[in-house]
Scaffold this motif. Structure first.
Motif, mmCIF file in Angstrom:
data_model
loop_
_atom_site.group_PDB
_atom_site.id
_atom_site.type_symbol
_atom_site.label_atom_id
_atom_site.label_comp_id
_atom_site.label_asym_id
_atom_site.label_seq_id
_atom_site.Cartn_x
_atom_site.Cartn_y
_atom_site.Cartn_z
ATOM 1 N N HIS A 76 28.364 3.034 -16.530
ATOM 2 C CA HIS A 76 28.737 1.743 -15.953
ATOM 3 C C HIS A 76 27.653 0.674 -16.124
ATOM 4 O O HIS A 76 27.837 -0.452 -15.642
ATOM 5 N N ASP A 77 26.552 1.035 -16.778
ATOM 6 C CA ASP A 77 25.486 0.065 -17.053
ATOM 7 C C ASP A 77 24.913 -0.515 -15.761
ATOM 8 O O ASP A 77 24.702 -1.729 -15.639
ATOM 9 N N ILE A 78 24.659 0.360 -14.788
ATOM 10 C CA ILE A 78 24.117 -0.040 -13.492
ATOM 11 C C ILE A 78 22.707 0.518 -13.337
ATOM 12 O O ILE A 78 22.467 1.705 -13.560
ATOM 13 N N SER A 79 21.778 -0.326 -12.943
ATOM 14 C CA SER A 79 20.436 0.142 -12.597
ATOM 15 C C SER A 79 20.465 0.768 -11.201
ATOM 16 O O SER A 79 21.247 0.356 -10.338
ATOM 17 N N HIS A 80 19.600 1.746 -11.017
ATOM 18 C CA HIS A 80 19.478 2.344 -9.686
ATOM 19 C C HIS A 80 18.011 2.480 -9.323
ATOM 20 O O HIS A 80 17.196 2.985 -10.105
ATOM 21 N N TYR A 81 17.680 2.025 -8.096
ATOM 22 C CA TYR A 81 16.319 2.144 -7.568
ATOM 23 C C TYR A 81 16.395 2.782 -6.186
ATOM 24 O O TYR A 81 17.236 2.395 -5.370
ATOM 25 N N PHE A 82 15.531 3.760 -5.936
ATOM 26 C CA PHE A 82 15.486 4.356 -4.601
ATOM 27 C C PHE A 82 14.079 4.230 -4.039
ATOM 28 O O PHE A 82 13.088 4.184 -4.768
ATOM 29 N N THR A 83 13.992 4.130 -2.729
ATOM 30 C CA THR A 83 12.701 4.083 -2.048
ATOM 31 C C THR A 83 12.792 4.952 -0.804
ATOM 32 O O THR A 83 13.453 4.607 0.177
ATOM 33 N N HIS A 84 12.160 6.108 -0.870
ATOM 34 C CA HIS A 84 12.268 7.087 0.196
ATOM 35 C C HIS A 84 11.127 6.916 1.203
ATOM 36 O O HIS A 84 11.237 6.124 2.143
ATOM 37 N N TYR A 85 10.005 7.602 1.018
ATOM 38 C CA TYR A 85 8.917 7.490 1.983
ATOM 39 C C TYR A 85 8.408 6.057 2.169
ATOM 40 O O TYR A 85 8.092 5.667 3.295
ATOM 41 N N PRO A 86 8.285 5.249 1.109
ATOM 42 C CA PRO A 86 7.835 3.878 1.368
ATOM 43 C C PRO A 86 8.715 3.141 2.374
ATOM 44 O O PRO A 86 8.209 2.409 3.231
ATOM 45 N N PHE A 117 2.483 7.285 8.188
ATOM 46 C CA PHE A 117 2.105 8.505 7.466
ATOM 47 C C PHE A 117 0.601 8.442 7.241
ATOM 48 O O PHE A 117 0.095 7.504 6.640
ATOM 49 N N LYS A 118 -0.094 9.432 7.755
ATOM 50 C CA LYS A 118 -1.538 9.480 7.534
ATOM 51 C C LYS A 118 -2.008 10.930 7.603
ATOM 52 O O LYS A 118 -1.406 11.752 8.297
ATOM 53 N N ASP A 119 -3.061 11.214 6.867
ATOM 54 C CA ASP A 119 -3.599 12.582 6.792
ATOM 55 C C ASP A 119 -2.503 13.584 6.439
ATOM 56 O O ASP A 119 -2.430 14.685 6.991
ATOM 57 N N ASN A 120 -1.626 13.139 5.525
ATOM 58 C CA ASN A 120 -0.528 13.980 5.025
ATOM 59 C C ASN A 120 0.456 14.398 6.116
ATOM 60 O O ASN A 120 1.103 15.435 6.025
ATOM 61 N N VAL A 178 0.808 -1.222 0.000
ATOM 62 C CA VAL A 178 0.000 0.000 0.000
ATOM 63 C C VAL A 178 0.842 1.275 0.000
ATOM 64 O O VAL A 178 0.367 2.332 -0.421
ATOM 65 N N TRP A 179 2.107 1.174 0.460
ATOM 66 C CA TRP A 179 2.930 2.385 0.508
ATOM 67 C C TRP A 179 3.317 2.873 -0.881
ATOM 68 O O TRP A 179 3.564 4.064 -1.071
ATOM 69 N N LEU A 180 3.350 1.990 -1.853
ATOM 70 C CA LEU A 180 3.586 2.430 -3.230
ATOM 71 C C LEU A 180 2.378 3.203 -3.748
ATOM 72 O O LEU A 180 2.527 4.214 -4.448
ATOM 73 N N LYS A 181 1.192 2.759 -3.395
ATOM 74 C CA LYS A 181 -0.018 3.489 -3.778
ATOM 75 C C LYS A 181 -0.088 4.837 -3.070
ATOM 76 O O LYS A 181 -0.481 5.852 -3.654
ATOM 77 N N GLU A 182 0.289 4.843 -1.790
ATOM 78 C CA GLU A 182 0.229 6.077 -0.996
ATOM 79 C C GLU A 182 1.053 7.194 -1.636
ATOM 80 O O GLU A 182 0.637 8.360 -1.638
ATOM 81 N N PHE A 183 2.228 6.828 -2.165
ATOM 82 C CA PHE A 183 3.139 7.851 -2.685
ATOM 83 C C PHE A 183 3.298 7.788 -4.204
ATOM 84 O O PHE A 183 4.274 8.277 -4.758
ATOM 85 N N GLU A 184 2.314 7.196 -4.854
ATOM 86 C CA GLU A 184 2.357 7.061 -6.311
ATOM 87 C C GLU A 184 2.425 8.442 -6.970
ATOM 88 O O GLU A 184 1.736 9.379 -6.574
ATOM 89 N N ASN A 185 3.318 8.575 -7.948
ATOM 90 C CA ASN A 185 3.462 9.816 -8.731
ATOM 91 C C ASN A 185 3.939 11.011 -7.901
ATOM 92 O O ASN A 185 3.764 12.164 -8.314
ATOM 93 N N GLU A 186 4.549 10.760 -6.741
ATOM 94 C CA GLU A 186 5.064 11.854 -5.910
ATOM 95 C C GLU A 186 6.586 11.927 -5.921
ATOM 96 O O GLU A 186 7.176 12.727 -5.188
#
Length: 255
Positions: free
Chosen positions: A86-96, A123-126, A16-24
């Motif tokens: 260097h042909d390296i993928s990078h993924y970050f996850t902040h608020y989730p 995190f709730k109610d912003n 659900v945390w991906l949905k919570e912060f989707e497109n942010e």
């Protein structure tokens, strides 16, 4: 592990945390390469130095808590160029990662050997809310300070604002220095509050409210959350090689 496997795993772990912060802009790929993932490097921050260290460790994927900040002017573009080079993928996850149950605050509680987490950070109610934990056998101010310094591997700033033993602790890692967060911990009857940044106002309020304030660095209060993530990845894909990138303690030491 294929890239598709990684993306599916992230969905499973964060739900659900991906949905919570989707497109942010709070999670995602900075650079994505469709190739087999055998070596995963991880750190708190995306910087040219962490990309270079990931390259030196032969990483296929670099996972960080933070993306390179836009207001650290030019650094994000430099990191993206190095990732492509260097042909390296990078993924970050902040608020989730801050608010998932195994995330940054929970991980720091685990490191300082809290006996019981009564409330997870959320995190709730912003609004952000710290996690709350209990020591069944209370610690002194200096005992908690020394425990934090041993865990973080760096000096911890600490303000002693009462003479009670420490039973209940609030944590919001990273930039959890807003006075409203400390007020929340105080209202939950916390004896101490731990975070990764300070301001004049947070120091003043903690003194006024009569709650101990402990401040490590943003980077090293949060690395254990990233570590919790890669541990879960390795449980499901045991063939993966995980490499912890050693970052400098630039927030704590100066010449």
């Amino acid at each position: 592990m294929k890239m598709n496997d990684f993306e599916n795993l992230i969905t499973q772990l964060f739900g659900v945390w991906l949905k919570e912060f989707e497109n942010e802009g709070e999670y995602g790929f900075t650079h994505k390469v469709e190739k087999e993932i055998k070596v995963v490097a991880y750190a708190t921050n995306l910087t040219p130095e962490t990309v270079e260290k990931a390259h030196n460790s032969r990483a296929d994927l670099l996972i960080t808590h933070h993306d390179a900040w836009d207001f650290v002017y030019g650094m994000k573009e430099a990191c993206e160029a190095e990732l492509r080079k260097h042909d390296i993928s990078h993924y970050f996850t902040h608020y989730p990662l801050d608010f998932v149950e195994f995330g940054t605050s929970t991980a720091l509680f685990e490191q300082i050997k809290i006996d019981e987490i009564t409330t997870f950070s959320t995190f709730k109610d912003n609004q952000e809310f710290p996690g709350i934990g209990l020591y069944h056998k209370p610690l002194s101010f200096m005992e908690l300070k020394e425990r934090l310094e041993q865990v973080l591997g760096e000096p911890v700033k600490a303000w002693e604002n009462h003479d009670r033993p420490i039973n209940k602790v609030g944590i919001l890692t990273g930039a959890g220095n807003h006075t409203a967060l400390i007020q929340y911990a105080k209202k939950q009857d916390c004896d101490a509050y731990i975070t990764g940044e300070q301001s004049l106002y947070s120091v003043q309020y903690a003194k006024f409210a009569g709650i101990h304030l402990f401040v490590g660095s943003h980077t090293f209060t949060e690395i254990f959350g990233v570590e919790n993530l890669v541990v879960r990845m390795k449980e499901i894909y045991p063939h993966l090689k995980m490499v912890k990138i050693q970052e400098e303690h630039i927030e704590s030491y100066c010449v």
